[in-house]
Design a protein around this motif. Structure first.
Motif, PDB file in Angstrom:
ATOM      1  N   SER A 236       0.852  -1.195   0.000  1.00 42.30           N
ATOM      2  CA  SER A 236       0.000   0.000   0.000  1.00 42.30           C
ATOM      3  C   SER A 236       0.881   1.236   0.000  1.00 42.30           C
ATOM      4  CB  SER A 236      -0.919   0.013   1.226  1.00 42.30           C
ATOM      5  OG  SER A 236      -1.729  -1.143   1.257  1.00 42.30           O
ATOM      6  N   ILE A 237       0.544   2.196  -0.871  1.00 38.18           N
ATOM      7  CA  ILE A 237       1.356   3.400  -1.039  1.00 38.18           C
ATOM      8  C   ILE A 237       0.525   4.632  -0.690  1.00 38.18           C
ATOM      9  CG2 ILE A 237       2.536   4.849  -2.739  1.00 38.18           C
ATOM     10  CD1 ILE A 237       3.225   2.223  -4.228  1.00 38.18           C
ATOM     11  N   GLY A 238       1.088   5.485   0.147  1.00 43.40           N
ATOM     12  CA  GLY A 238       0.453   6.744   0.513  1.00 43.40           C
ATOM     13  C   GLY A 238       1.416   7.899   0.316  1.00 43.40           C
ATOM     14  N   SER A 239       0.903   9.112   0.488  1.00 39.58           N
ATOM     15  CA  SER A 239       1.724  10.292   0.248  1.00 39.58           C
ATOM     16  C   SER A 239       1.160  11.485   0.993  1.00 39.58           C
ATOM     17  CB  SER A 239       1.785  10.593  -1.248  1.00 39.58           C
ATOM     18  OG  SER A 239       2.383  11.845  -1.493  1.00 39.58           O
ATOM     19  N   ALA A 240       2.063  12.379   1.403  1.00 46.49           N
ATOM     20  CA  ALA A 240       1.643  13.612   2.060  1.00 46.49           C
ATOM     21  C   ALA A 240       1.250  14.694   1.076  1.00 46.49           C
ATOM     22  CB  ALA A 240       2.776  14.124   2.952  1.00 46.49           C
ATOM     23  N   GLY A 241       1.733  14.618  -0.166  1.00 42.48           N
ATOM     24  CA  GLY A 241       1.584  15.720  -1.108  1.00 42.48           C
ATOM     25  C   GLY A 241       0.146  16.119  -1.349  1.00 42.48           C
ATOM     26  N   LYS A 242      -0.712  15.157  -1.667  1.00 45.18           N
ATOM     27  CA  LYS A 242      -2.095  15.470  -2.013  1.00 45.18           C
ATOM     28  C   LYS A 242      -2.931  15.771  -0.770  1.00 45.18           C
ATOM     29  CE  LYS A 242      -1.424  14.743  -6.416  1.00 45.18           C
ATOM     30  NZ  LYS A 242      -0.031  14.286  -6.470  1.00 45.18           N
ATOM     31  N   THR A 243      -2.653  15.086   0.338  1.00 44.64           N
ATOM     32  CA  THR A 243      -3.463  15.251   1.542  1.00 44.64           C
ATOM     33  C   THR A 243      -3.184  16.572   2.255  1.00 44.64           C
ATOM     34  OG1 THR A 243      -3.640  12.867   1.861  1.00 44.64           O
ATOM     35  CG2 THR A 243      -4.001  14.247   3.796  1.00 44.64           C
ATOM     36  N   PHE A 244      -1.943  17.054   2.163  1.00 42.36           N
ATOM     37  CA  PHE A 244      -1.586  18.261   2.911  1.00 42.36           C
ATOM     38  C   PHE A 244      -1.173  19.430   2.016  1.00 42.36           C
ATOM     39  CE2 PHE A 244      -0.680  14.590   5.678  1.00 42.36           C
ATOM     40  CZ  PHE A 244      -1.639  14.828   6.639  1.00 42.36           C
ATOM     41  N   SER A 245      -1.298  19.268   0.709  1.00 41.81           N
ATOM     42  CA  SER A 245      -1.015  20.346  -0.251  1.00 41.81           C
ATOM     43  C   SER A 245       0.419  20.848  -0.156  1.00 41.81           C
ATOM     44  CB  SER A 245      -2.008  21.505  -0.062  1.00 41.81           C
ATOM     45  OG  SER A 245      -3.328  21.055  -0.298  1.00 41.81           O
ATOM     46  N   PHE A 246       1.353  19.900  -0.020  1.00 38.72           N
ATOM     47  CA  PHE A 246       2.781  20.194  -0.094  1.00 38.72           C
ATOM     48  C   PHE A 246       3.409  19.211  -1.077  1.00 38.72           C
ATOM     49  CE2 PHE A 246       1.928  21.879   4.266  1.00 38.72           C
ATOM     50  CZ  PHE A 246       2.321  23.195   4.046  1.00 38.72           C
ATOM     51  N   THR A 247       3.023  19.314  -2.345  1.00 41.17           N
ATOM     52  CA  THR A 247       3.471  18.332  -3.326  1.00 41.17           C
ATOM     53  C   THR A 247       4.977  18.395  -3.571  1.00 41.17           C
ATOM     54  OG1 THR A 247       2.965  19.852  -5.149  1.00 41.17           O
ATOM     55  CG2 THR A 247       1.231  18.312  -4.480  1.00 41.17           C
ATOM     56  N   GLY A 248       5.586  19.563  -3.344  1.00 42.55           N
ATOM     57  CA  GLY A 248       7.017  19.702  -3.575  1.00 42.55           C
ATOM     58  C   GLY A 248       7.888  19.045  -2.528  1.00 42.55           C
ATOM     59  N   TRP A 249       7.309  18.652  -1.411  1.00 45.43           N
ATOM     60  CA  TRP A 249       8.111  18.021  -0.364  1.00 45.43           C
ATOM     61  C   TRP A 249       8.497  16.587  -0.715  1.00 45.43           C
ATOM     62  CZ3 TRP A 249       5.750  19.543   5.072  1.00 45.43           C
ATOM     63  CH2 TRP A 249       5.831  20.938   5.216  1.00 45.43           C
ATOM     64  N   LYS A 250       7.689  15.924  -1.523  1.00 45.64           N
ATOM     65  CA  LYS A 250       7.972  14.562  -1.962  1.00 45.64           C
ATOM     66  C   LYS A 250       8.217  13.612  -0.783  1.00 45.64           C
ATOM     67  CE  LYS A 250       8.116  13.382  -5.604  1.00 45.64           C
ATOM     68  NZ  LYS A 250       6.981  12.856  -6.415  1.00 45.64           N
ATOM     69  N   VAL A 251       7.191  13.473   0.037  1.00 43.59           N
ATOM     70  CA  VAL A 251       7.239  12.526   1.156  1.00 43.59           C
ATOM     71  C   VAL A 251       6.126  11.506   0.952  1.00 43.59           C
ATOM     72  CG1 VAL A 251       7.094  12.190   3.648  1.00 43.59           C
ATOM     73  CG2 VAL A 251       8.165  14.271   2.729  1.00 43.59           C
ATOM     74  N   GLY A 252       6.508  10.272   0.721  1.00 46.19           N
ATOM     75  CA  GLY A 252       5.548   9.184   0.571  1.00 46.19           C
ATOM     76  C   GLY A 252       5.912   8.033   1.489  1.00 46.19           C
ATOM     77  N   TRP A 253       5.119   6.960   1.411  1.00 50.71           N
ATOM     78  CA  TRP A 253       5.400   5.802   2.259  1.00 50.71           C
ATOM     79  C   TRP A 253       4.789   4.533   1.691  1.00 50.71           C
ATOM     80  CZ3 TRP A 253       2.900  10.195   4.171  1.00 50.71           C
ATOM     81  CH2 TRP A 253       1.504  10.131   4.219  1.00 50.71           C
ATOM     82  N   VAL A 254       5.335   3.432   2.156  1.00 46.60           N
ATOM     83  CA  VAL A 254       4.862   2.098   1.819  1.00 46.60           C
ATOM     84  C   VAL A 254       4.521   1.389   3.112  1.00 46.60           C
ATOM     85  CG1 VAL A 254       5.648  -0.174   1.040  1.00 46.60           C
ATOM     86  CG2 VAL A 254       6.127   1.845  -0.340  1.00 46.60           C
ATOM     87  N   THR A 255       3.389   0.678   3.123  1.00 48.90           N
ATOM     88  CA  THR A 255       3.074  -0.220   4.233  1.00 48.90           C
ATOM     89  C   THR A 255       2.790  -1.602   3.665  1.00 48.90           C
ATOM     90  OG1 THR A 255       0.735   0.448   4.193  1.00 48.90           O
ATOM     91  CG2 THR A 255       2.163   1.582   5.764  1.00 48.90           C
ATOM     92  N   GLY A 256       3.129  -2.618   4.443  1.00 49.70           N
ATOM     93  CA  GLY A 256       2.918  -3.992   4.017  1.00 49.70           C
ATOM     94  C   GLY A 256       3.556  -4.945   5.000  1.00 49.70           C
ATOM     95  N   SER A 257       3.572  -6.208   4.654  1.00 55.54           N
ATOM     96  CA  SER A 257       4.193  -7.203   5.513  1.00 55.54           C
ATOM     97  C   SER A 257       5.698  -6.958   5.587  1.00 55.54           C
ATOM     98  CB  SER A 257       3.941  -8.603   4.966  1.00 55.54           C
ATOM     99  OG  SER A 257       4.648  -8.784   3.743  1.00 55.54           O
ATOM    100  N   PRO A 258       6.386  -7.475   6.602  1.00 57.77           N
ATOM    101  CA  PRO A 258       7.845  -7.294   6.677  1.00 57.77           C
ATOM    102  C   PRO A 258       8.563  -7.788   5.430  1.00 57.77           C
ATOM    103  CG  PRO A 258       7.005  -8.127   8.766  1.00 57.77           C
ATOM    104  CD  PRO A 258       5.865  -8.190   7.794  1.00 57.77           C
ATOM    105  N   GLU A 259       8.079  -8.884   4.851  1.00 59.53           N
ATOM    106  CA  GLU A 259       8.733  -9.431   3.669  1.00 59.53           C
ATOM    107  C   GLU A 259       8.585  -8.494   2.467  1.00 59.53           C
ATOM    108  OE1 GLU A 259       7.838 -12.410   6.647  1.00 59.53           O
ATOM    109  OE2 GLU A 259       6.510 -11.021   5.560  1.00 59.53           O
TER     110      GLU A 259
END
Length: 396
Positions: A236-259
């Motif tokens: 699963s991939i998420g990002s701060a850019g669209k939710t907080f209107s700071f698209t230039g910061w380029k902060v995203g994340w991945v969640t999933g199993s350890p593997e």
């Protein structure tokens, strides 16, 4: 040199359409409704959190490879708060340089050359490029308009039979985007359940791009990872850019199993390694904002959607009113036009507005030829001015 300089896997892509159209907007002084970035910054307290981190020396040097602990903890808390999903911040969360890097790292990590990847068409252009860089083969499944009147809220829908038929013995994963860019479709719980069942039945991985998760106007965002059997096979991939209107910061994340997260981290560490140190601290604080912020963002974007959708309809476009995201897809045939690319290239000179032709998001160019995407993540007065200018196309 006898051999082309550009790797043959990337030869078909060239410059991204967003760079081309934004440059056109600057060159012509037009209103840019092409690229999906807001024209105002996000919450002042979040911006100040970044300034505070800079001044305090937090993140000015290399942060930890997986991301700072504060942000990984905040991401895990966000998933629990909104969806009831539990992730270990230390082994099941990875911070990336925006969602684009998360997509690239996931595909580079999980694909072998020749693996097939099913993507919902029209697709965000980086999907095709990342699949190509990983040596995979993209297999599009086309979202198509429903039969209901588009002006009254027609939506694009997924044909589940077509999706099932697209799976072969070479299929490795499904690349899913919901809420969906560019159509604005939000996949229903029933559609997601069917995708989950298919993935389990055929032993497929799924990479889900959920960057518009808080921009849902009808229905609800339901993470695929929440369905039975999907947690261990979903990135699963998420990002701060669209939710907080700071698209230039380029902060995203991945969640999933350890593997899965471990595999993605193996690729990500050789891309950027780390990025956006001070901004990571600010996004950690942003994810803890009260519910009112997230609800207010959604209602603000809903109003903007309606301003532009109504204006486009009055200007003579056939409008597919989106259930989510920043974007409205329109059909230009009612204006006597057929070629979306030619239309968008000429639009700045005709009325001073920039949009994006949807054909660039399709393998089946004919399916997207007359479709054009507009972004509505702009100030109300900008949207109204754009709508006024667009009425010139129909003599209004």
């Amino acid at each position: 040199m006898g051999r082309p300089l550009l790797n043959r896997r990337l030869a078909e892509f060239g410059t991204t359409i967003f760079a081309e159209m934004s440059a056109l907007a600057v060159r012509t002084g037009s209103i840019n409704l092409g690229q999906g970035f807001p024209d105002t910054d996000g919450p002042e307290e979040v911006r100040e959190a970044a300034v505070r981190a800079l001044r305090d020396g937090r993140g000015n040097q290399y942060p930890p490879g997986p991301g700072i602990p504060e942000l990984r903890t905040a991401v895990a808390a966000h998933q629990q708060r909104w969806y009831g999903l539990t992730y270990d911040p230390d082994t099941e969360v990875l911070v990336t340089a925006g969602a684009t890097e998360a997509i690239a790292a996931s595909l580079l990590a999980l694909l072998e050359p020749g693996d097939e990847v099913i993507a919902l068409e029209p697709y965000y252009d980086s999907y095709a490029a990342c699949i190509a860089m990983a040596g995979g083969k993209r297999v599009p499944v086309t979202l198509r308009p429903s039969t209901e009147d588009a002006q009254g809220g027609g939506h694009y829908r997924l044909d589940l039979d077509e999706l099932r038929d697209a799976v072969t013995d070479r299929t490795r994963l499904i690349l899913l985007n919901t809420p969906h860019n560019p159509t604005g479709t939000v996949l229903s719980r029933e559609e997601l359940a069917a995708i989950a069942e298919l993935a389990c039945e055929r032993d497929l991985l799924v990479v889900t791009d959920e960057v518009y998760e808080h921009l849902v106007f009808e229905g609800a965002h339901v993470p695929l990872a929440s369905f039975p059997g999907m947690r261990e096979r979903t990135v699963s991939i998420g990002s701060a850019g669209k939710t907080f209107s700071f698209t230039g910061w380029k902060v995203g994340w991945v969640t999933g199993s350890p593997e899965l997260v471990g595999a993605v981290r193996s690729a990500k560490q050789f891309l950027t390694y780390v990025s956006a140190g001070p901004f990571q601290y600010a996004v950690a604080e942003a994810l803890a904002l009260p519910d009112d912020y997230f609800h207010g963002l959604r209602e603000d974007l809903r109003r903007k959607r309606d301003i532009l959708a109504d204006g486009l309809a009055e200007a003579g476009f056939r409008v597919f009113r989106p259930s989510g995201t920043y974007f409205i897809t329109t059909d230009i045939t009612a204006l006597g036009e057929q070629d979306g690319l030619a239309f968008c290239l000429g639009l700045p000179e005709r009325c001073g507005v920039v949009a994006v032709p949807n054909a660039v998001f399709y393998d089946d160019k004919a399916a997207g030829r007359s479709l054009v995407r507009f972004a509505f993540c702009k100030r109300d007065e900008v949207l109204r001015e754009a709508a006024s200018r667009l009425k010139q196309l129909s003599g209004g």
